[in-house]
Design a protein around this motif. Structure first.
Motif, PDB file in Angstrom:
ATOM      1  N   GLY A  59     -43.122  -9.711  61.702  1.00 23.53           N
ATOM      2  CA  GLY A  59     -43.750 -11.208  61.628  1.00 23.53           C
ATOM      3  C   GLY A  59     -43.510 -11.713  60.149  1.00 23.53           C
ATOM      4  O   GLY A  59     -43.991 -12.993  59.560  1.00 23.53           O
ATOM      5  N   ALA A  60     -42.630 -11.100  59.221  1.00 22.07           N
ATOM      6  CA  ALA A  60     -42.057 -11.777  57.871  1.00 22.07           C
ATOM      7  C   ALA A  60     -41.259 -13.052  58.092  1.00 22.07           C
ATOM      8  O   ALA A  60     -40.709 -12.912  59.033  1.00 22.07           O
ATOM      9  N   PHE A  61     -41.509 -13.918  57.341  1.00 24.88           N
ATOM     10  CA  PHE A  61     -40.644 -15.115  57.647  1.00 24.88           C
ATOM     11  C   PHE A  61     -39.364 -15.246  57.017  1.00 24.88           C
ATOM     12  O   PHE A  61     -38.431 -15.952  57.585  1.00 24.88           O
ATOM     13  N   ASP A  62     -39.122 -14.438  55.800  1.00 23.31           N
ATOM     14  CA  ASP A  62     -37.840 -14.517  55.281  1.00 23.31           C
ATOM     15  C   ASP A  62     -37.717 -13.416  54.239  1.00 23.31           C
ATOM     16  O   ASP A  62     -38.577 -12.616  54.144  1.00 23.31           O
ATOM     17  N   TYR A  63     -36.583 -13.063  53.760  1.00 22.07           N
ATOM     18  CA  TYR A  63     -36.589 -11.977  52.739  1.00 22.07           C
ATOM     19  C   TYR A  63     -35.382 -12.259  51.739  1.00 22.07           C
ATOM     20  O   TYR A  63     -34.662 -13.416  52.057  1.00 22.07           O
ATOM     21  N   ARG A  76     -32.967 -10.367  48.388  1.00 20.50           N
ATOM     22  CA  ARG A  76     -32.534  -9.038  47.930  1.00 20.50           C
ATOM     23  C   ARG A  76     -32.518  -9.046  46.450  1.00 20.50           C
ATOM     24  O   ARG A  76     -32.335 -10.077  45.886  1.00 20.50           O
ATOM     25  N   LYS A  77     -32.771  -8.044  45.900  1.00 25.85           N
ATOM     26  CA  LYS A  77     -32.617  -7.495  44.414  1.00 25.85           C
ATOM     27  C   LYS A  77     -31.247  -7.422  44.019  1.00 25.85           C
ATOM     28  O   LYS A  77     -30.560  -6.977  44.798  1.00 25.85           O
ATOM     29  N   PRO A  78     -30.789  -8.054  42.967  1.00 24.68           N
ATOM     30  CA  PRO A  78     -31.400  -8.710  41.831  1.00 24.68           C
ATOM     31  C   PRO A  78     -31.720 -10.011  42.309  1.00 24.68           C
ATOM     32  O   PRO A  78     -30.953 -10.528  43.111  1.00 24.68           O
ATOM     33  N   LEU A  79     -33.001 -10.509  41.969  1.00 21.05           N
ATOM     34  CA  LEU A  79     -33.378 -11.980  42.466  1.00 21.05           C
ATOM     35  C   LEU A  79     -32.504 -12.912  41.674  1.00 21.05           C
ATOM     36  O   LEU A  79     -32.163 -12.992  40.651  1.00 21.05           O
ATOM     37  N   HIS A  80     -32.037 -14.002  42.636  1.00 16.88           N
ATOM     38  CA  HIS A  80     -31.431 -15.236  42.012  1.00 16.88           C
ATOM     39  C   HIS A  80     -32.419 -16.323  42.570  1.00 16.88           C
ATOM     40  O   HIS A  80     -33.031 -16.526  43.454  1.00 16.88           O
ATOM     41  N   ALA A  81     -32.589 -17.339  41.449  1.00 15.79           N
ATOM     42  CA  ALA A  81     -33.517 -18.503  41.313  1.00 15.79           C
ATOM     43  C   ALA A  81     -33.387 -19.177  42.522  1.00 15.79           C
ATOM     44  O   ALA A  81     -34.156 -19.712  43.504  1.00 15.79           O
ATOM     45  N   ARG A  82     -31.948 -19.645  42.781  1.00 12.21           N
ATOM     46  CA  ARG A  82     -31.568 -20.622  44.073  1.00 12.21           C
ATOM     47  C   ARG A  82     -31.997 -19.992  45.409  1.00 12.21           C
ATOM     48  O   ARG A  82     -32.333 -20.757  46.071  1.00 12.21           O
ATOM     49  N   GLU A  83     -31.903 -18.847  45.774  1.00  7.50           N
ATOM     50  CA  GLU A  83     -32.237 -17.908  46.788  1.00  7.50           C
ATOM     51  C   GLU A  83     -33.748 -18.157  46.984  1.00  7.50           C
ATOM     52  O   GLU A  83     -34.235 -18.351  48.297  1.00  7.50           O
ATOM     53  N   VAL A  84     -34.639 -17.690  45.795  1.00  2.36           N
ATOM     54  CA  VAL A  84     -36.010 -17.850  45.825  1.00  2.36           C
ATOM     55  C   VAL A  84     -36.413 -19.168  46.217  1.00  2.36           C
ATOM     56  O   VAL A  84     -37.223 -19.239  47.120  1.00  2.36           O
ATOM     57  N   VAL A  85     -36.001 -20.112  45.681  1.00  2.00           N
ATOM     58  CA  VAL A  85     -36.260 -21.426  45.934  1.00  2.00           C
ATOM     59  C   VAL A  85     -36.133 -21.961  47.263  1.00  2.00           C
ATOM     60  O   VAL A  85     -36.849 -22.445  47.941  1.00  2.00           O
ATOM     61  N   GLU A  86     -34.815 -21.580  47.742  1.00  2.00           N
ATOM     62  CA  GLU A  86     -34.663 -22.111  49.102  1.00  2.00           C
ATOM     63  C   GLU A  86     -35.417 -21.387  50.035  1.00  2.00           C
ATOM     64  O   GLU A  86     -35.697 -21.892  51.137  1.00  2.00           O
ATOM     65  N   SER A  87     -35.774 -20.152  49.840  1.00  2.00           N
ATOM     66  CA  SER A  87     -36.681 -19.508  50.881  1.00  2.00           C
ATOM     67  C   SER A  87     -37.923 -20.300  50.926  1.00  2.00           C
ATOM     68  O   SER A  87     -38.438 -20.264  51.859  1.00  2.00           O
ATOM     69  N   LEU A  88     -38.337 -20.351  49.725  1.00  2.00           N
ATOM     70  CA  LEU A  88     -39.579 -21.149  49.706  1.00  2.00           C
ATOM     71  C   LEU A  88     -39.579 -22.539  50.221  1.00  2.00           C
ATOM     72  O   LEU A  88     -40.657 -22.842  50.691  1.00  2.00           O
ATOM     73  N   LYS A  89     -38.718 -23.242  50.058  1.00  2.00           N
ATOM     74  CA  LYS A  89     -38.480 -24.472  50.652  1.00  2.00           C
ATOM     75  C   LYS A  89     -38.497 -24.531  52.163  1.00  2.00           C
ATOM     76  O   LYS A  89     -39.332 -25.142  52.935  1.00  2.00           O
ATOM     77  N   ARG A  90     -37.920 -23.522  52.810  1.00  2.00           N
ATOM     78  CA  ARG A  90     -38.033 -23.257  54.237  1.00  2.00           C
ATOM     79  C   ARG A  90     -39.303 -22.971  54.490  1.00  2.00           C
ATOM     80  O   ARG A  90     -39.858 -23.279  55.989  1.00  2.00           O
ATOM     81  N   THR A  91     -39.959 -22.038  53.846  1.00  2.00           N
ATOM     82  CA  THR A  91     -41.205 -21.675  54.222  1.00  2.00           C
ATOM     83  C   THR A  91     -42.269 -22.825  54.220  1.00  2.00           C
ATOM     84  O   THR A  91     -43.320 -23.127  55.065  1.00  2.00           O
TER      85      THR A  91
END
Length: 457
Positions: A103-107, A109-124
């Motif tokens: 049921g997770a929406f996305d994931y 990986r570490k180390p975290l990259h700002a662009r990946e986090v933002v794009e994941s949040l945008k999709r969410t």
């Protein structure tokens, strides 16, 4: 995508690594995201119970409870209302895929990259917005269905009425007479027949024959040509032309003047009419014509107030609209339907207490469904709590204002407004609105203004 797309998005971060929590919080807050944090899933569940979040970012490996168990607990508690993003290490791809299956929406990986986090949040966020839009559309559809059928219930009287409507809806050229007390829902029934009979784009036009001056009623019904009479500066379409191909609903047909009744009879028989001052015949085709009255047209025929030939024409398919007191099983379902509407309007979660529900079930409802709605609307305005109590309904004053109580009351205790309301109620209790206006010595239009003033229609 706007740079402000994530503004006001609420995110809950769960990670035992303080550096990750702080850096994510600082960065996301700079984008306008509202961030809350917890260092472990146990504390997170406690905080989320107090105030849920639309998006949760969670590490997989944490003490006390691992991220996979935390994910399952979130889905169990909040379902699709909360989307979960998983943080995983380089060697945890298999675990991340398992999280997606659970049921997770996305994931990411570490180390975290700002662009990946933002794009994941945008999709969410886009996904959450689509869910909200879908829910709103479903709610709108539900409300539309309630608008069509919420007037009815499961009582035998309602089911019998529905079956009669289904039958007449199959024959559009048959005139239908809806007979019932004021406030019983004759226009709602007419709209229901219209929806059963016509396609969505077809027009429904309603007119109250008792609210139109006698000199203007033919123009309102049939329209007029330019110059047909003083003040006719241009051509005007009447309700029959406006509703052509759809449904025309003539409410309070018992108040229609006799000369207009003659012309209406021709419309019903020949399915054609002419505008006032015109010579062109306009064909109605399969336009459905529904009429309604709260008076017995047969008795009016005997009294010489309604044409016998028109009575026979509209009496082909008579559908009685039962009073609310004749279908008491429908009172609480109707009340709940109205409370649902008022809850959405006031952003509350309204309900009836047992005492309030019991009182409604035994109330007389001389104003029928309209009175029930008015009682509940007033209660929702003044009720201090979301659960409406008996005293919020103010039924006692309603009973005191009944005709029997009015006759027994003393005018010495009434102010001028109360005396005016009393006389209006007495007048309308003795017959139709035209008769009531004559008793009061006022015009029908003035009477309708007073009925609106005292919420009597």
């Amino acid at each position: 995508m706007s740079k402000h797309e994530l503004k006001d998005l609420e995110v809950f971060i769960v990670d035992d690594d303080e550096a990750i929590r702080d850096s994510l919080t600082m960065y996301l807050s700079s984008l306008g995201v509202i961030v809350r944090c917890a260092c472990n899933p146990i504390d997170a569940l406690v905080e989320l119970k107090k105030k849920p979040a639309g998006v949760v970012i969670s590490d997989v490996r944490m003490p006390q409870m691992d991220g996979m168990t935390f994910l399952k607990e979130l889905k169990k508690a909040y379902g699709d209302d909360t989307e979960v993003l998983i943080i995983t290490g380089h060697s945890n791809e298999t675990l991340a895929i398992e999280a997606l299956k659970n049921g997770a929406f996305d994931y990411f990986r570490k180390p975290l990259h700002a662009r990946e986090v933002v794009e994941s949040l945008k999709r969410t966020k886009r996904f959450n917005d689509l869910k909200k839009e879908n829910a709103q559309l479903k709610q709108r559809l539900k409300l539309n269905q309630h608008e069509d059928f919420g007037f009815f219930g499961d009582s035998p009287a309602s089911q019998n009425m529905l079956e009669m409507m289904r039958r007449v809806s199959k024959i559009p050229q048959t005139s239908v007479w809806l007979h019932g007390e004021t406030g019983a829902g004759k226009e709602v029934a007419a709209r229901h027949i219209h929806k059963l009979s016509c396609e969505d784009e077809k027009t429904f036009v309603a007119i109250n024959c008792g609210a139109i001056p006698e000199k203007l009623i033919e123009s309102e019904l049939f329209g007029h040509e330019k110059g047909a009479f003083t003040g006719a500066d241009s051509r005007r379409l009447g309700v029959f032309e406006l509703g052509k191909g759809g449904t025309v609903f003539l409410d309070e047909i018992s108040e229609m003047p006799l000369n207009a009744q003659v012309k209406l009879l021709r419309v019903l028989e020949d399915r054609v009419f002419r505008r006032v001052g015109g010579d062109q015949e306009i064909k109605l085709g399969e336009t459905r014509i529904l009429v309604a009255s709260n008076r017995d047209l047969g008795a009016l025929v005997e009294a010489g107030e309604f044409r016998e030939d028109l009575y026979f024409r509209v009496n082909i398919a008579k559908i009685p609209i039962p009073a609310l007191r004749e279908r008491r099983d429908d009172i609480i379902p109707l009340a709940e339907r109205f409370l649902q509407e008022f809850s959405q309007r006031s952003h509350r979660s309204l309900s009836l207490s047992q005492a309030a529900a019991k009182a409604l079930e035994t109330y007389s409802f001389k104003g029928n469904i309209r009175e029930l709605r008015n009682i509940l609307e007033r209660a929702t305005i003044f009720a201090m709590e979301d659960e409406i109590q008996l005293n919020d309904l103010n039924l006692t004053s309603g009973l005191k204002n009944s005709s029997s109580s009015i006759q027994e009351s003393s005018f010495d205790s009434l102010n001028l407004k109360e005396m005016e309301e009393t006389f209006v109620k007495r007048a309308i209790a003795q017959g139709n609105h035209s008769h009531a206006a004559r008793l009061l010595g006022i015009t029908p239009q003035a009477l309708y203004r007073k009925l609106d003033k005292f919420s009597l229609r």
